[in-house]
Design a protein around this motif. Structure first.
Motif, mmCIF file in Angstrom:
data_model
loop_
_atom_site.group_PDB
_atom_site.id
_atom_site.type_symbol
_atom_site.label_atom_id
_atom_site.label_comp_id
_atom_site.label_asym_id
_atom_site.label_seq_id
_atom_site.Cartn_x
_atom_site.Cartn_y
_atom_site.Cartn_z
ATOM 1 N N ARG A 1 0.846 -1.194 0.000
ATOM 2 C CA ARG A 1 0.000 0.000 0.000
ATOM 3 C C ARG A 1 0.881 1.243 0.000
ATOM 4 N NH1 ARG A 1 -2.263 0.669 6.261
ATOM 5 N NH2 ARG A 1 -0.424 1.768 7.035
ATOM 6 N N VAL A 2 0.430 2.292 -0.680
ATOM 7 C CA VAL A 2 1.148 3.574 -0.649
ATOM 8 C C VAL A 2 0.101 4.670 -0.534
ATOM 9 C CG1 VAL A 2 3.034 4.911 -1.647
ATOM 10 C CG2 VAL A 2 2.654 2.580 -2.453
ATOM 11 N N PHE A 3 0.260 5.557 0.437
ATOM 12 C CA PHE A 3 -0.631 6.704 0.553
ATOM 13 C C PHE A 3 0.209 7.969 0.667
ATOM 14 C CE2 PHE A 3 -0.125 7.369 5.143
ATOM 15 C CZ PHE A 3 0.219 6.106 5.606
ATOM 16 N N GLU A 4 -0.440 9.126 0.521
ATOM 17 C CA GLU A 4 0.178 10.452 0.381
ATOM 18 C C GLU A 4 0.688 10.578 -1.061
ATOM 19 O OE1 GLU A 4 0.565 13.349 2.187
ATOM 20 O OE2 GLU A 4 -0.862 12.489 3.577
ATOM 21 N N SER A 5 0.165 11.565 -1.766
ATOM 22 C CA SER A 5 0.468 11.679 -3.193
ATOM 23 C C SER A 5 1.968 11.807 -3.465
ATOM 24 C CB SER A 5 -0.299 12.846 -3.811
ATOM 25 O OG SER A 5 0.046 14.057 -3.170
ATOM 26 N N TRP B 1 8.226 20.844 -1.352
ATOM 27 C CA TRP B 1 7.689 22.205 -1.288
ATOM 28 C C TRP B 1 6.182 22.165 -1.546
ATOM 29 C CZ3 TRP B 1 4.993 25.158 -4.837
ATOM 30 C CH2 TRP B 1 4.826 26.512 -4.515
ATOM 31 N N GLN B 2 5.800 21.393 -2.541
ATOM 32 C CA GLN B 2 4.367 21.302 -2.850
ATOM 33 C C GLN B 2 3.592 20.733 -1.665
ATOM 34 O OE1 GLN B 2 2.224 18.244 -3.659
ATOM 35 N NE2 GLN B 2 0.727 19.846 -3.374
ATOM 36 N N MET B 3 4.141 19.669 -1.064
ATOM 37 C CA MET B 3 3.414 19.015 0.034
ATOM 38 C C MET B 3 3.216 19.980 1.207
ATOM 39 S SD MET B 3 2.840 16.169 -1.278
ATOM 40 C CE MET B 3 3.382 15.862 -2.947
ATOM 41 N N GLY B 4 4.224 20.814 1.442
ATOM 42 C CA GLY B 4 4.115 21.759 2.551
ATOM 43 C C GLY B 4 3.326 23.009 2.201
ATOM 44 N N ILE C 1 4.751 17.308 -11.878
ATOM 45 C CA ILE C 1 3.493 16.549 -11.823
ATOM 46 C C ILE C 1 2.753 16.849 -10.515
ATOM 47 C CG2 ILE C 1 2.518 14.203 -11.769
ATOM 48 C CD1 ILE C 1 4.773 13.348 -13.714
ATOM 49 N N ALA C 2 3.497 17.069 -9.437
ATOM 50 C CA ALA C 2 2.867 17.371 -8.140
ATOM 51 C C ALA C 2 2.371 18.808 -8.062
ATOM 52 C CB ALA C 2 3.871 17.112 -7.010
ATOM 53 N N VAL C 3 3.148 19.741 -8.588
ATOM 54 C CA VAL C 3 2.824 21.163 -8.405
ATOM 55 C C VAL C 3 1.754 21.632 -9.388
ATOM 56 C CG1 VAL C 3 3.788 23.517 -8.484
ATOM 57 C CG2 VAL C 3 5.116 21.664 -7.428
ATOM 58 N N TRP C 4 1.775 21.077 -10.618
ATOM 59 C CA TRP C 4 0.891 21.580 -11.677
ATOM 60 C C TRP C 4 -0.608 21.536 -11.338
ATOM 61 C CZ3 TRP C 4 -2.834 19.351 -14.848
ATOM 62 C CH2 TRP C 4 -3.274 20.150 -15.914
ATOM 63 N N PRO C 5 -1.148 20.421 -10.812
ATOM 64 C CA PRO C 5 -2.600 20.424 -10.592
ATOM 65 C C PRO C 5 -3.043 21.530 -9.625
ATOM 66 C CG PRO C 5 -1.740 18.194 -10.490
ATOM 67 C CD PRO C 5 -0.552 19.109 -10.489
ATOM 68 N N TRP C 6 -2.203 21.903 -8.673
ATOM 69 C CA TRP C 6 -2.553 22.989 -7.737
ATOM 70 C C TRP C 6 -2.255 24.355 -8.336
ATOM 71 C CZ3 TRP C 6 -5.558 22.512 -3.713
ATOM 72 C CH2 TRP C 6 -5.629 21.295 -3.040
ATOM 73 N N TYR C 7 -0.986 24.623 -8.611
ATOM 74 C CA TYR C 7 -0.592 25.988 -8.974
ATOM 75 C C TYR C 7 -0.809 26.282 -10.456
ATOM 76 C CZ TYR C 7 0.894 26.115 -4.216
ATOM 77 O OH TYR C 7 0.854 26.062 -2.844
ATOM 78 N N GLY C 8 -0.750 25.256 -11.301
ATOM 79 C CA GLY C 8 -1.113 25.435 -12.705
ATOM 80 C C GLY C 8 -2.607 25.707 -12.802
ATOM 81 N N GLY C 9 -3.388 24.957 -12.021
ATOM 82 C CA GLY C 9 -4.845 25.170 -11.998
ATOM 83 C C GLY C 9 -5.182 26.566 -11.492
ATOM 84 N N LEU C 10 -4.476 26.996 -10.471
ATOM 85 C CA LEU C 10 -4.719 28.338 -9.929
ATOM 86 C C LEU C 10 -4.370 29.396 -10.982
ATOM 87 C CD1 LEU C 10 -5.484 29.791 -7.238
ATOM 88 C CD2 LEU C 10 -3.018 30.005 -6.818
ATOM 89 N N ALA C 11 -3.219 29.205 -11.642
ATOM 90 C CA ALA C 11 -2.767 30.182 -12.646
ATOM 91 C C ALA C 11 -3.735 30.269 -13.821
ATOM 92 C CB ALA C 11 -1.366 29.813 -13.149
ATOM 93 N N LYS C 12 -4.394 29.151 -14.134
ATOM 94 C CA LYS C 12 -5.327 29.153 -15.265
ATOM 95 C C LYS C 12 -6.749 29.503 -14.813
ATOM 96 C CE LYS C 12 -2.715 29.159 -18.119
ATOM 97 N NZ LYS C 12 -2.824 30.339 -18.969
ATOM 98 N N GLY C 13 -6.906 29.867 -13.548
ATOM 99 C CA GLY C 13 -8.201 30.343 -13.055
ATOM 100 C C GLY C 13 -9.230 29.249 -12.823
ATOM 101 N N VAL C 14 -8.791 27.981 -12.818
ATOM 102 C CA VAL C 14 -9.777 26.912 -12.623
ATOM 103 C C VAL C 14 -9.925 26.504 -11.154
ATOM 104 C CG1 VAL C 14 -9.622 25.985 -14.966
ATOM 105 C CG2 VAL C 14 -8.142 25.055 -13.212
#
Ligand code: GSH
Length: 291
Positions: free
Chosen positions: A115-119, A150-153, A211-224
Motif C-alpha cells: 500500500r502507498v498513501f500520500e500523493s 515544497w508542494q506538500m508543505g 506533476i505534483a505542483v501543476w494540478p494545484w498551482y497550474g490550476g490556480l494560474a489558469k483560473g480553474v
C-alpha cells in the motif's frame, strides 16, 4: 454562525456537528473507519482509489505518463472514491490509507500487495519503480525532491487556507482571506522566479515535481481553482503561465485529468478507468447517450 470577531474559545474544544460549513458531513475529529466496506479489485497490477481533485490528478497524470512511455507495468484500475459521501471512511479504504484521504494506491504486482498513501510518496514510489521522472544525478534529484516536498508543505495553505476561506467558508472572514491570499501570492512568486531561470522545476526536464505542483498551482494560474484568477491577479506570473500551458498540452496530462472526474463537461468525466480504450468509450457523455 457567530460573528468571527466576537468568538472567545472555550477552555476545552468540543465537536459542534452543525458548525462545519460545506464539509460538515465528512469532517470528524477522530480517525478510523466508520463502516465496513471492501474495496473493489481489478485485473491490473496497480489499483488506484481516488477522485480527480488536484491531489488525485497528480497520480493519474503520472500513470498516464508512464504508460505513454511504454511501461506496461503501470497499467491500472482507477476506482472512484466519493469523498463527499464519506467513502474514504470505509474499512477497505482505511486499510490502504489510515489517513482516509485520496489518493491511495495498492501495488499488487508482487507476492504481497504494497500500500502507498500520500500523493508525494506515491509519485516517488512510481518514479523509483519505473526509473523515470526522478533524476538520478545528485544535484538535480535534490532539486526535484525539494520542489516535490515544497508542494506538500505549501498546498495546504492554498487549499485548506486560501481556497477554504475564499470559496467554502460559511462567511467571508477578511482576516483569513487576506492572510492566505498573501501567502498564496508569495508562493506563486516563488514558482515564478524559479521558472524564470528554469524550464521545469527541477531543471530542463519534466519530473514528478512538476506533476505534483501543476494540478494545484497550474490550476490556480489558469483560473480553474476557486474562481480566484482575477482576485489573485494570476496573469502577472508570466513564467508560471508559460509552464502551466506547456504541461496542459501533454496528452498524458489531458487523459490523467479525466480519470475519476465527477464534475465539468460530461466528455471530460471518466468515472472509472480500467483500460486505455475507456477514454474513447466510457466518458459520461458516451455512457449517457441513448442506444
Ligand atoms: N497530503 C495528502 C492530501 C490528500 C487530501 O487532502 N485529499 C483530500 C482530497 S484533495 C481528501 O481525500 N479529503 C477527504 C477528507 O478529508 O475526508 C496527499 O497529498 O495525498
Amino acid at each position: 454562525m457567530s460573528d468571527a470577531s466576537a468568538y472567545t474559545p472555550p477552555k476545552v474544544w468540543t465537536w459542534d456537528k452543525e458548525n462545519g460549513g460545506k464539509f460538515a458531513n465528512i469532517n470528524r475529529p477522530v480517525a478510523g473507519a466508520t463502516h465496513d466496506k471492501e474495496l473493489p479489485v481489478g485485473r491490473h497490477p496497480l489499483q488506484l482509489y481516488s477522485l480527480a481533485t488536484p491531489n488525485g490528478v497528480k497520480i493519474t497524470v503520472m500513470l498516464e505518463e508512464l504508460l505513454a512511455l511504454g511501461h506496461s507495468g503501470a497499467e491500472y484500475d482507477a476506482w472512484l472514491i466519493r469523498i463527499g459521501e464519506g467513502e474514504q471512511f470505509g474499512s477497505g479504504f482505511v486499510a490502504v490509507n489510515p489517513n482516509s484521504k485520496i489518493p491511495a494506491l495498492l501495488d499488487r504486482s508482487g507476492p504481497t500487495p504494497i500500500r502507498v498513501f500520500e500523493s508525494g510518496a506515491i509519485l516517488m514510489y512510481l518514479a523509483e519503480k519505473f526509473g523515470v521522472f526522478l533524476p538520478t544525478d545528485t544535484a538535480t534529484r535534490a532539486e526535484c525532491l525539494s520542489w516535490l516536498f515544497w508542494q506538500m508543505g505549501s498546498a495546504p495553505y492554498l487549499g485548506g487556507g486560501f481556497g477554504h476561506f475564499y470559496a467554502y467558508a460559511p462567511s467571508k472572514i477578511e482576516y483569513a482571506i487576506d492572510r492566505f491570499a498573501m501567502e498564496v501570492k508569495r508562493q506563486l512568486d516563488v514558482l515564478d522566479r524559479r521558472l524564470a531561470d528554469s524550464l521545469y522545476l527541477a531543471g530542463k526536464d519534466y519530473t514528478i515535481a512538476d506533476i505534483a505542483v501543476w494540478p494545484w498551482y497550474g490550476g490556480l494560474a489558469k483560473g480553474v481553482l476557486y474562481g480566484a484568477g482575477e482576485f489573485l491577479s494570476v496573469q502577472d506570473y508570466a513564467n508560471v503561465q508559460r509552464w502551466a500551458e506547456a504541461i496542459a498540452r501533454r496528452p498524458a496530462v489531458q487523459r490523467g485529468r479525466m480519470v475519476n472526474r465527477v464534475s465539468g463537461e460530461l466528455s471530460s468525466q471518466l468515472h472509472e478507468r480500467h483500460d486505455a480504450s475507456d477514454f474513447g468509450t466510457k466518458t459520461q457523455d458516451k455512457l449517457a447517450a441513448p442506444g
